[in-house]
Design a protein around this motif. Structure first.
Motif, short mmCIF file in Angstrom:
data_model
loop_
_atom_site.label_atom_id
_atom_site.label_comp_id
_atom_site.label_asym_id
_atom_site.label_seq_id
_atom_site.Cartn_x
_atom_site.Cartn_y
_atom_site.Cartn_z
N GLU A 157 0.84 -1.20 0.00
CA GLU A 157 0.00 0.00 0.00
C GLU A 157 0.87 1.25 0.00
O GLU A 157 1.76 1.40 0.85
N ARG A 164 -7.55 -10.33 -2.88
CA ARG A 164 -8.58 -9.95 -3.86
C ARG A 164 -8.09 -9.02 -4.95
O ARG A 164 -8.57 -9.08 -6.07
N PHE A 181 -5.69 -5.14 -6.12
CA PHE A 181 -5.06 -3.84 -5.84
C PHE A 181 -5.20 -2.98 -7.08
O PHE A 181 -5.65 -3.45 -8.13
N GLU A 225 -6.76 -1.56 -12.47
CA GLU A 225 -7.32 -2.34 -11.37
C GLU A 225 -7.01 -3.81 -11.62
O GLU A 225 -7.32 -4.34 -12.69
N ASP A 261 -5.15 0.68 -2.56
CA ASP A 261 -6.29 -0.23 -2.38
C ASP A 261 -5.85 -1.69 -2.38
O ASP A 261 -6.51 -2.56 -2.95
N VAL A 262 -4.73 -1.98 -1.74
CA VAL A 262 -4.23 -3.35 -1.66
C VAL A 262 -5.15 -4.13 -0.72
O VAL A 262 -5.33 -3.76 0.45
N ASP A 263 -5.75 -5.20 -1.24
CA ASP A 263 -6.71 -6.02 -0.50
C ASP A 263 -6.41 -7.50 -0.74
O ASP A 263 -7.01 -8.14 -1.59
#
Length: 156
Positions: A49, A77, A79, A94, A72-74
């Motif tokens: 992030e 799921r 980034f 995305e 938006d590192v998740d």
């Protein structure tokens, strides 16, 4: 704005695909034919992030520098990354990863536009959109190869 979505099925677990996608080295290997290099590497050698990186490459015979930020590192799921400075008027990417019966579905959504108003929009439509799609397809072929290779080295 020009945009496209590219989906790639990768025969590896989502966690592995996510980890490989955040490896700047994989990106460099995937873009080797464009002599892409990192002028500024992310701290710690992997994207996290807020990581920034500056890339140098040659496309259409023209040298470019592109500075991006990862956000938006998740895990696992997805980034996003976007241009902070460089050749585009705007560029956002995305990266999403979903479980799939054959492993992982990697979905790339690219939104960008060239500078220079109407001329840039014409370049986007006639040349750049398809060129960018091929670049992401090449990158994803390397992503798949590396993720699938790592999956084979993991214990059963």
């Amino acid at each position: 704005m020009a945009a496209f979505v590219l989906e790639t099925v990768i025969a590896a677990p989502r966690e592995t695909v996510f980890a490989v996608a955040l490896d700047p080295g994989m990106h460099l290997r995937s873009m080797a034919r464009y002599r892409e290099t990192m002028i500024e590497a992310p701290a710690g050698g992997v994207f996290t992030e807020g990581s920034t990186v500056t890339w140098r490459a040659r496309h259409f015979g023209i040298p470019f520098r592109l500075r991006t930020i990862v956000y938006d590192v998740d895990p696992p799921r997805g980034f996003r990354d976007r241009q902070l400075s460089g050749p585009f008027g705007a560029f956002e990417h995305e990266h999403m990863f979903e479980e799939h019966p054959q492993g992982t579905l990697a979905r790339d959504t690219i939104v960008f536009h060239s500078p220079f108003g109407p001329i840039g929009r014409l370049v986007d439509r006639l040349i750049l959109r398809e060129y960018m799609r091929r670049l992401i397809e090449e990158r994803n072929a390397h992503l798949a190869s590396e993720a699938e290779g790592r999956g084979r080295t993991l214990p059963a």
